[in-house]
Design a protein around this motif. Structure first.
Motif, PDB file in Angstrom:
ATOM      1  N   ASP A 233       0.834  -1.196   0.000  1.00  0.00           N
ATOM      2  CA  ASP A 233       0.000   0.000   0.000  1.00  0.00           C
ATOM      3  C   ASP A 233       0.874   1.254   0.000  1.00  0.00           C
ATOM      4  O   ASP A 233       0.633   2.196  -0.748  1.00  0.00           O
ATOM      5  CB  ASP A 233      -0.929  -0.015   1.216  1.00  0.00           C
ATOM      6  N   SER A 234       1.924   1.247   0.821  1.00  0.00           N
ATOM      7  CA  SER A 234       2.842   2.390   0.873  1.00  0.00           C
ATOM      8  C   SER A 234       3.586   2.543  -0.447  1.00  0.00           C
ATOM      9  O   SER A 234       3.812   3.656  -0.919  1.00  0.00           O
ATOM     10  CB  SER A 234       3.839   2.208   2.018  1.00  0.00           C
ATOM     11  N   CYS A 235       3.959   1.426  -1.034  1.00  0.00           N
ATOM     12  CA  CYS A 235       4.671   1.455  -2.311  1.00  0.00           C
ATOM     13  C   CYS A 235       3.804   2.071  -3.398  1.00  0.00           C
ATOM     14  O   CYS A 235       4.252   2.958  -4.136  1.00  0.00           O
ATOM     15  CB  CYS A 235       5.086   0.031  -2.682  1.00  0.00           C
ATOM     16  N   GLU A 236       2.570   1.631  -3.528  1.00  0.00           N
ATOM     17  CA  GLU A 236       1.695   2.109  -4.597  1.00  0.00           C
ATOM     18  C   GLU A 236       1.309   3.574  -4.401  1.00  0.00           C
ATOM     19  O   GLU A 236       1.065   4.289  -5.382  1.00  0.00           O
ATOM     20  CB  GLU A 236       0.453   1.231  -4.682  1.00  0.00           C
ATOM     21  N   LYS A 237       1.265   4.037  -3.149  1.00  0.00           N
ATOM     22  CA  LYS A 237       0.926   5.436  -2.889  1.00  0.00           C
ATOM     23  C   LYS A 237       2.039   6.377  -3.352  1.00  0.00           C
ATOM     24  O   LYS A 237       1.814   7.576  -3.490  1.00  0.00           O
ATOM     25  CB  LYS A 237       0.650   5.634  -1.401  1.00  0.00           C
ATOM     26  N   THR A 238       3.243   5.845  -3.568  1.00  0.00           N
ATOM     27  CA  THR A 238       4.350   6.660  -4.063  1.00  0.00           C
ATOM     28  C   THR A 238       4.672   6.326  -5.520  1.00  0.00           C
ATOM     29  O   THR A 238       5.819   6.470  -5.964  1.00  0.00           O
ATOM     30  CB  THR A 238       5.605   6.454  -3.181  1.00  0.00           C
ATOM     31  N   ASN A 239       3.663   5.844  -6.239  1.00  0.00           N
ATOM     32  CA  ASN A 239       3.785   5.517  -7.668  1.00  0.00           C
ATOM     33  C   ASN A 239       4.703   4.336  -7.944  1.00  0.00           C
ATOM     34  O   ASN A 239       5.191   4.174  -9.066  1.00  0.00           O
ATOM     35  CB  ASN A 239       4.240   6.730  -8.486  1.00  0.00           C
ATOM     36  N   THR A 263      10.842  -0.621   0.821  1.00  0.00           N
ATOM     37  CA  THR A 263       9.735   0.087   1.477  1.00  0.00           C
ATOM     38  C   THR A 263       8.850   0.771   0.439  1.00  0.00           C
ATOM     39  O   THR A 263       7.841   0.225   0.019  1.00  0.00           O
ATOM     40  CB  THR A 263      10.271   1.127   2.478  1.00  0.00           C
ATOM     41  N   ASP A 264       9.248   1.981   0.035  1.00  0.00           N
ATOM     42  CA  ASP A 264       8.492   2.711  -0.976  1.00  0.00           C
ATOM     43  C   ASP A 264       9.460   3.505  -1.830  1.00  0.00           C
ATOM     44  O   ASP A 264      10.673   3.334  -1.720  1.00  0.00           O
ATOM     45  CB  ASP A 264       7.432   3.611  -0.316  1.00  0.00           C
ATOM     46  N   CYS A 265       8.934   4.362  -2.682  1.00  0.00           N
ATOM     47  CA  CYS A 265       9.793   5.112  -3.610  1.00  0.00           C
ATOM     48  C   CYS A 265      10.313   6.388  -2.953  1.00  0.00           C
ATOM     49  O   CYS A 265      10.031   7.504  -3.398  1.00  0.00           O
ATOM     50  CB  CYS A 265       9.030   5.433  -4.893  1.00  0.00           C
TER      51      CYS A 265
END
Length: 299
Positions: A233-239, A263-265
């Motif tokens: 979810d965190s990954c997709e929220k940062t494209n 983690t995320d972008c």
């Protein structure tokens, strides 16, 4: 260590630290016009590894694969966790044609949606196993859903493409998914049926088979508890696009710059619907790379 070997080593470091210099995002966020979100991916290393063998994206066409064939994915309802596919070989109100049938792989993380209806067409009332004798009497009764099957069969057989065949409605049988057995196998040759039709909705026009939604609706679950992974979810929220790598299929977040993180972008910020590397972060990475170069060169 000589300079040649150290240069090769440093090149490997740079390729891992700066993949955006040589590549773009490996896991795409769209396949054609279909958004790609977890658990699906556009190739190996993308999405959830349990789904990757069954969903592929080739030439911007998303395809669902089973041992019975390959089927175009028409849409994905992520809110309700439904995958919609079509079978070019099945019959509809507009066209009737022979088909081999449809099957799910037993290990596939999918199941039929409750609203999916299968209608077996042009079945032999004498030899098909979907019929059984009624206590030695001449009449036969189908092992199908007669309450829903009768109107569906009558309306399908009234379509111009099927009415030309002049088939009695007794040769049509609505086959509920549970009747496909644990392997979800629908072999029309074994069932002595010529074709089948599948639909997942009547589009508010129960009496108009031309308006029905033809295709197969499949349900899927994220995991045993059907919980959406927080890291994804965190990954997709940062494209980013959720993926996996390594021998244990560890989680990665594939970012638009080509960088993979756990983690995320965090290495990028949104800019004009794209990503740019933050200057101070680039500087830190260059300093780290230079430090590695000096240390290795002195070894």
């Amino acid at each position: 260590m000589n300079f040649k070997n150290s240069s090769t080593f440093i090149s490997c470091i740079l390729l891992n630290i700066f993949p955006s210099l040589i590549s773009s995002q490996a896991c795409q966020r769209f396949c054609g016009n279909i958004p790609m979100k977890y658990p699906f991916g556009t190739g190996p290393g993308c999405g959830d590894p349990r789904f990757q063998p069954f969903i592929t994206c080739n030439n911007q066409q998303l395809t669902f694969k089973t041992h019975s064939g390959c089927y175009p994915v028409t849409s994905i309802d992520y809110n309700n966790q439904l995958l919609y596919i079509s079978d070019p070989s099945m019959s509809t109100c507009a066209c009737t044609q022979p088909s081999k049938g449809f099957s799910l792989d037993w290990k596939a993380p999918f199941s039929f949606h409750d609203e999916t209806v299968f209608a077996l067409l042009d079945c032999s009332t004498d030899s098909s196993p979907i019929y059984k004798s009624n206590g030695g009497m001449n009449s036969t009764f189908p092992l199908c859903d007669s309450s829903q099957g009768d109107p569906v069969c009558s309306l399908l057989y009234s379509c111009q493409a099927m009415s030309r065949l002049n088939l009695p409605t007794s040769t049509c049988c609505v086959y509920t998914p549970v009747d496909l057995g644990p392997s979800f196998e629908m072999d029309l040759e074994k069932l002595h049926c010529t074709s089948y039709s599948a639909l997942y909705g009547f589009n508010g026009q129960d009496a108009n088979p031309q308006a029905w939604k033809y295709g197969v609706a499949l349900k899927y679950k994220f995991n045993f508890n059907n919980d959406y992974p927080e890291m994804c979810d965190s990954c997709e929220k940062t494209n980013g696009v959720c993926g996996y790598c390594g021998p244990y299929n560890s989680f990665i977040c594939n970012c638009p710059s080509g960088v993979n993180t756990t983690t995320d972008c965090f290495l990028g910020v949104p800019w004009s619907n794209s990503f740019r590397t933050v200057p101070w972060q680039t500087g830190l990475l260059l300093i780290n790379a230079l430090g590695w170069f000096i240390i290795v060169s002195l070894m």
